[in-house]
Design an enzyme around this catalytic site. Structure first.
Site: not given
Length: 559
Positions: A75, A77, A98, A109, A277, A305, A385, A413
């Site tokens: 998200k 990215t 954020r 992460k 969140a 999220f 992907f 990406w």
């Protein structure tokens, strides 16, 4: 190309990028030199008071996602890549994100600044301490804790009941051992013994206040309204009663200025504030969002999220407070995520399985319904992907077409802004259409009605069940006149229900509300559901185990 197709890590890509001096980025964004306070060569604080008055405010594009899975949806990215794509199309765009919390960075992460060729820079510094904002919030929170315990030790003239102190200390790290502690041991000189506990900093009410305040005066007023506990007569005690709101504001005044950085492609980005969140409202600061709206034609922002958590709170709490509406909403999903919601194990995600995609697309369907319930049309960003097959991708795109949902394949990406061009074009078309945004509920409705509306409309549940503790909390809230506040649901991010194992689109469930916590400074009521924790723990194999620093001081393993 996508992350799976390249041997390069996010950190390696970030380190190879050539950044512009932050003064150049500021000039590009229309920020006058006198408003720029450099933090080194590539970061700065912005003194909002020194910005020129905007003739009009930019439009807001909110990026959300389907219910997250261990496979990752990308998200942040996509948020970065979309802003870069809009810039390539000649639009004056800006990002509002954020700040990463060290807890998730060192835990699961390993980094939260986008990925691949759609990152905000300097990635290493943003992920590790940044400009010290979260540390300032930690200090302010714990200064208040020290003031509370000192008040007890010095005679307790406010008659605070030590058993009913609700304010906790915080730490910006996942540390389960600190969830419940006993303090003040060691004799009379060490204070008053009592039970206490720690939350993670991003769950602190001060973080929520920080992100919803619109000025220093508003920040101070909101801090003064925070409830820290209750007297022996069960009357609420606030920060104003202790008289320390001025000191707390002083500790936060520099952190309150938004932080300016850049993407790999040189798009200006404001990164400021970072509430979770699943336990808070999950959006960056209003100061940063409004500053970006003042400077750019299009602001791309995200909420934590899926749409059931961050996006719902963005629209029912942040947009309501900020007096603006999201002009478009992007829902990020992946073939991998839909497969997991369709029952496929993570280890099997690389094998083509159109049937699992079809089974899991009900999760996407519910998120689309949720966004539309707010009167806003979504665009699906199908984050591609290399293991995705044509049949799987075609199934999702055909489903979107049949359901009259805009959609675009994205590969930011691997290709940065160019990989988000199709998505940006869809967003621009949507921005030209009428907007009918409205929050889901009126704050004047009863607390039960507001919670039920969220559960039925956003989660698809049948209704709610209140524990005895929640019923007592609600009675106290109503007696104090706090029932006119918006609702902030604290719920697992993995499921629409309060059971993280129920993936896809569960049916015939209720949500159990175990506690309702008044957050008067933030201006909402937090409803705790399930076993959601305000101090997370580290996983068995934390990301920190892969991190190091080389002899030149460069980060290693920060993915």
């Amino acid at each position: 190309m996508t992350k799976e197709a390249k041997p390069l890590t996010d950190l390696a890509i970030a380190n190879a990028a050539v950044m512009k001096p932050i003064g150049v980025i500021a000039q590009q964004a229309g920020i006058p030199e006198e408003a720029v306070e450099p933090y080194g060569r590539y970061k700065a604080k912005i003194d909002v008071a020194k910005l020129p008055v905007a003739k009009s405010n930019g439009k807001v594009v909110l990026v959300t996602a389907t219910s997250p899975t261990p496979a990752g949806e990308g998200k942040s990215t996509v948020t970065v890549g979309l802003a870069d794509a809009l810039a390539k199309l000649g639009k004056k765009s800006m990002i509002a994100l954020r700040e990463p919390s060290l807890g998730p960075v060192m835990g699961v992460k390993g980094g939260a600044a986008g990925g691949g060729y759609a990152q905000v820079l300097p990635m290493e510094e943003i992920n590790l301490h940044f400009n010290g904002d979260i540390h300032a919030i930690t200090t302010a929170n714990n200064a208040l804790s020290a003031m509370i315990d000192n008040h007890l030790h010095q005679g307790n003239t406010l008659q605070i009941d030590p058993r009913r102190i609700t304010w906790k200390r915080v730490l910006d790290m996942n540390d389960r051992a600190l969830r419940h502690v006993t303090i003040g041991l060691g004799g009379p000189g060490q204070g008053i013994p009592r039970e206490d506990g720690f939350d993670i900093t991003v769950a602190s009410e001060i973080m929520a206040v920080f992100c919803l305040a619109t000025s220093l005066d508003d920040l101070k007023e909101r801090l003064s309204q925070m409830v820290i506990g209750y007297t022996y007569d069960k009357e609420a005690v606030t920060v104003r009663d202790l008289g320390v709101e001025g000191a707390l504001t002083l500790l936060l005044k520099e952190a309150f200025k938004p932080n300016l950085v850049q993407t790999i492609e040189g798009t200006p980005a404001l990164i400021h504030g970072g509430p979770f969140a699943n336990i808070a409202h999950g959006c960056n600061s209003l100061m940063a969002t409004n500053t970006a709206r003042q400077l750019a034609d299009i602001v791309v922002t995200e909420a934590g999220f899926g749409s059931d958590l961050g996006a719902e709170k963005f629209m029912d709490i942040k947009a309501r407070k900020g007096g603006f509406s999201p002009d478009a909403v992007v829902i990020v999903t992946t073939i991998r995520a839909l497969k997991m919601h369709g029952g496929v194990a993570k280890a099997e995600l690389r094998t083509e399985n159109v049937q699992a995609v079809a089974a899991g697309i009900v999760n996407l369907e519910k998120h689309v319904e949720t966004v539309r319930a707010f009167g806003v049309q979504p665009v699906i960003a199908l984050n591609q992907f290399v293991a995705d097959t044509k049949a799987e991708l075609d199934y999702v795109l055909t489903w979107c077409e049949k359901n009259n949902v805009r959609a675009a394949l994205t590969d930011v990406w691997g290709n940065g802004g160019e990989g988000g061009r199709a998505l940006a074009e869809q967003v621009l078309e949507l921005l030209d259409e009428p907007n009918h945004f409205a929050p889901l509920y009126d704050v004047e409705q009863s607390v039960i009605d507001k919670i039920t509306t969220i559960v039925q409309t956003v989660y698809g549940g049948n209704g709610i069940v209140l524990t005895d503790k929640a019923k007592k909390d609600l009675l106290q809230i109503e007696q104090n006149g706090w029932d006119i506040l918006p609702i902030c649901m604290a719920k697992t991010q993995y499921s629409f229900s309060d059971d993280p194992k129920k993936l896809g689109r569960p049916k015939d469930f209720t949500i159990t509300i175990r506690e309702i916590l008044p957050k008067l400074g933030a201006g909402f009521l937090v409803c705790l559901t399930g076993d959601i924790m305000t101090m997370p723990g580290l996983p068995k194999q934390p990301a920190a185990l892969q991190m190091d620093v080389d002899e030149k001081g460069n980060a290693v393993g920060l993915m």
